[in-house]
Every structure is written in structure tokens, then in C-alpha cells.
Scaffold this active site. Sequence first.
Site, PDB file in Angstrom:
ATOM      1  CB  CYS A  30     -11.965 -38.103   8.332  1.00 44.16           C
ATOM      2  SG  CYS A  30     -12.143 -37.981  10.106  1.00 44.16           S
ATOM      3  CB  CYS A  33     -12.244 -41.178  10.197  1.00 49.23           C
ATOM      4  SG  CYS A  33     -13.507 -39.893  10.297  1.00 49.23           S
TER       5      CYS A  33
END
Length: 103
Positions: A30, A33
Site C-alpha cells: 500500500c 501506508c
Amino acid sequence: MAIVNVTDQTFKAEVESEGTVLVDFWAPWCGPCKMIAPILDELSQEVSNKIAKVNVDDNAESAARFGVMSIPTLIVFKDGQPVDKLVGLQSKDALKSVLERHA
């Protein structure tokens, strides 16, 4: 305070306890992230709260239990109960103010 990696097995002991804990639900693939990781590292040096990270790929049970549909999702737990939820990339100031609100 150091950042703690939490699994489905350790979630209750690490997060659902006394105090305020910021939990980052994330995954290695991600992009946002990866962008929030250094922000959380900085935050962990500035606040006394525990910060926990849950890899949703490896710990789907915890993610499902708290309705994590998008990542990163950050949930603030106070004395074992979820009290706030933020979805997406957040600034350090935004995270700090959420933690202060639930101090």
C-alpha cells in the site's frame, strides 16, 4: 515509545488494555501506508501513547473485526474500546490532535 507489531493472536493483550493506543492497519503493498510509516515513527518519539501496526494481509481477523475496508486505517483505542477512526494518509499534527482528544 516504540511501535509494536501486533498479530491477531496478540491484539487483545497489546491493544485492548488500559490506556490509549493508536493502531495502524496497513499492508506492505500500500503506497499511502508506506508514506505514513515515517510519520508514525516520528509520532512515536513525541507521544507517550503506544502505537501498534497490524499487517492486514497477515491478520485479516483483526481487520475484519473492526471493519477495516481501506488502508491505511488508523483506529484509536481507549481502555480497550475503539473511540476514533481515520482512513487514509494523515498528517502528524492530525494524529497528535486525535490522541490528545482521547488522552
